[in-house]
Design a protein around this motif. Sequence first.
Motif, short mmCIF file in Angstrom:
data_model
loop_
_atom_site.label_atom_id
_atom_site.label_comp_id
_atom_site.label_asym_id
_atom_site.label_seq_id
_atom_site.Cartn_x
_atom_site.Cartn_y
_atom_site.Cartn_z
N GLY A 21 31.96 -42.78 50.65
CA GLY A 21 31.34 -42.15 49.48
C GLY A 21 32.27 -41.32 48.64
N CYS A 22 33.58 -41.32 48.95
CA CYS A 22 34.51 -40.49 48.18
C CYS A 22 34.97 -41.17 46.89
CB CYS A 22 35.72 -40.10 49.02
SG CYS A 22 36.87 -41.45 49.34
N GLY A 23 34.67 -42.46 46.72
CA GLY A 23 35.03 -43.16 45.49
C GLY A 23 36.17 -44.15 45.63
N LYS A 24 36.58 -44.45 46.87
CA LYS A 24 37.71 -45.36 47.10
C LYS A 24 37.43 -46.76 46.57
CE LYS A 24 37.70 -45.17 51.56
NZ LYS A 24 36.42 -44.50 51.79
N SER A 25 36.30 -47.32 46.99
CA SER A 25 35.97 -48.69 46.60
C SER A 25 35.72 -48.81 45.09
CB SER A 25 34.74 -49.20 47.37
OG SER A 25 35.04 -49.31 48.75
N THR A 26 35.10 -47.79 44.52
CA THR A 26 34.88 -47.79 43.07
C THR A 26 36.22 -47.79 42.34
OG1 THR A 26 32.81 -46.57 43.34
CG2 THR A 26 33.80 -46.56 41.15
N THR A 27 37.19 -47.04 42.86
CA THR A 27 38.53 -47.03 42.27
C THR A 27 39.14 -48.43 42.28
OG1 THR A 27 38.88 -44.73 42.95
CG2 THR A 27 40.85 -46.03 42.44
N GLY A 28 39.00 -49.12 43.41
CA GLY A 28 39.53 -50.47 43.51
C GLY A 28 38.90 -51.42 42.51
N ARG A 29 37.61 -51.29 42.32
CA ARG A 29 36.90 -52.18 41.38
C ARG A 29 37.23 -51.84 39.92
NH1 ARG A 29 34.28 -52.98 45.94
NH2 ARG A 29 32.87 -54.76 46.16
N VAL A 81 50.73 -42.79 50.60
CA VAL A 81 49.30 -42.60 50.88
C VAL A 81 48.72 -41.56 49.93
CG1 VAL A 81 47.60 -41.93 52.61
CG2 VAL A 81 49.66 -43.16 53.32
N ALA A 82 47.52 -41.84 49.41
CA ALA A 82 46.77 -40.86 48.63
C ALA A 82 45.46 -40.57 49.37
CB ALA A 82 46.48 -41.39 47.23
N VAL A 83 45.08 -39.30 49.41
CA VAL A 83 43.85 -38.89 50.10
C VAL A 83 42.81 -38.50 49.04
CG1 VAL A 83 42.84 -37.30 51.78
CG2 VAL A 83 45.22 -38.04 52.04
N MET A 84 41.62 -39.09 49.14
CA MET A 84 40.54 -38.80 48.19
C MET A 84 39.44 -37.98 48.84
SD MET A 84 39.77 -42.09 45.72
CE MET A 84 38.61 -41.16 44.69
N TYR A 85 38.82 -37.11 48.03
CA TYR A 85 37.66 -36.36 48.48
C TYR A 85 36.72 -36.16 47.30
CZ TYR A 85 34.68 -32.73 50.47
OH TYR A 85 33.59 -32.03 50.93
N LEU A 86 35.53 -36.67 47.39
CA LEU A 86 34.48 -36.49 46.38
C LEU A 86 34.97 -36.84 44.97
CD1 LEU A 86 31.53 -35.64 46.75
CD2 LEU A 86 32.15 -33.36 45.98
N GLY A 87 35.59 -38.01 44.83
CA GLY A 87 35.99 -38.50 43.52
C GLY A 87 37.32 -38.00 43.01
N LYS A 88 38.02 -37.19 43.81
CA LYS A 88 39.31 -36.63 43.39
C LYS A 88 40.41 -37.00 44.39
CE LYS A 88 38.16 -33.72 39.89
NZ LYS A 88 38.83 -33.67 38.57
N VAL A 89 41.62 -37.20 43.89
CA VAL A 89 42.79 -37.32 44.76
C VAL A 89 43.28 -35.91 45.05
CG1 VAL A 89 45.18 -38.09 44.93
CG2 VAL A 89 43.46 -39.62 43.98
N ILE A 90 43.30 -35.53 46.33
CA ILE A 90 43.65 -34.15 46.66
C ILE A 90 45.04 -34.03 47.30
CG2 ILE A 90 41.29 -33.24 46.74
CD1 ILE A 90 42.99 -34.06 49.97
N GLU A 91 45.62 -35.15 47.70
CA GLU A 91 46.98 -35.12 48.24
C GLU A 91 47.57 -36.52 48.18
OE1 GLU A 91 49.49 -32.80 51.68
OE2 GLU A 91 47.35 -33.15 52.01
N VAL A 92 48.85 -36.61 47.83
CA VAL A 92 49.54 -37.90 47.77
C VAL A 92 51.00 -37.70 48.15
CG1 VAL A 92 49.98 -37.67 45.29
CG2 VAL A 92 50.05 -39.92 46.32
N GLY A 93 51.55 -38.65 48.90
CA GLY A 93 52.94 -38.54 49.30
C GLY A 93 53.35 -39.74 50.13
N ASP A 94 54.61 -39.76 50.55
CA ASP A 94 55.05 -40.86 51.40
C ASP A 94 54.42 -40.71 52.78
OD1 ASP A 94 57.13 -39.60 53.41
OD2 ASP A 94 57.55 -38.72 51.44
#
Length: 377
Positions: free
Chosen positions: A71-79, A245-258
């Motif tokens: 429910g964090c929005g991952k699949s919607t982002t892909g689409r 890797v990017a970490v999503m929470y509730l529609g937002k990317v909150i951390e990204v890095g190698d």
Amino acid sequence: MKEDLVLPAPREAAEPGPDGDPLLVVKGLTKHFPVKGGFPIRRTVGQVQAVDGIDLTVHVGESFGLVGESGCGKSTTGRLITRLMEPTAGTISYRGRDITHAGRKQLAPIRSEIQMIFQDPYSSLNPRQTVGKIISGPMEINGIQPEGGREKRVRELLEIVGLNPEHYNRFPHEFSGGQRQRIGVARALALEPKLIVADEPVSALDVSIQAQVVNLLQKVQRELGIAFLFIAHDLAVVRHFSQRVAVMYLGKVIEVGDRESIYTRPRHPYTHALLSAVPEVNVAGAEAGPRERIRLAGDVPSPISPPSGCRFRTRCWKAQEKCATEEPPLVRISGNHEGHLTACHFPEDPTLEARGEDIVLDPALAALEEGHDDQGA
């Protein structure tokens, strides 16, 4: 063709394309779904903020992981990236070309270069079509006639994904879940794409089959140089497959890095909580170190009315007044690797060991554990 069931060791990050230019750039990507209500006229009474202003960059030949809770929005982002959905706002650039609101004709030459592997191998294949028809379908739609004919190419693709070329005339119901997902991979490869969006490609499969499919995707990514956006909630799988890797929470990317910095030096409290939930198997004879387990209080807020400021603050043990009034930007903080970005006003220490004593229990879970302790006494 039988494959080793053991997940391969994490690979070294590949260099971006020869010119160093990114393949895909997403800026401020947003998707809001209207919520209808009222009587007798159904009017819009709210919006589900499924994806709310995210930035992503995927380089040529790179495997990029996108993780988070359901429910964090991952699949919607892909689409949105594959243009199966129309974005509400933001921009999607592919090889320097803006495709955010491109029409059907404008997307035609790009469609073949961006393909998708879907989560459910049972519903993503047409049960009335043979395997040959399913895999050759994209070639027919795009008017592609490979050397030697489409049937020859389909049989080659079946062999690449570890299936028997003689399966050409069989129907999906004759295959297992893992075999069906291999068919989906073959269909995605039919047009020789430069980017594949894999939407939880192994989550619907039996655990014993998951490693086989991950091995296959790694082989495809390595040998064909295809960039992957790998969407999953299983951090162990993402760690083995993805370079960044990017970490999503509730529609937002909150951390990204190698991969290394995200898994060994996470700075966002939510990433710490996710990593603490990854199960670990102790090998016989190996010394088991201290293992933290962070249990977050409360439930994920509704995407219809997300919290102000930082969206994670309602479940965060470090939340202060500033977290409610100011949304933390996704930026590099001191002590981080140059490409490691975090959206937090009060980031964690850059080691997992520093988190040993911070265990946040849901009140109900705490009461349940106390009850177990009393019974044991």
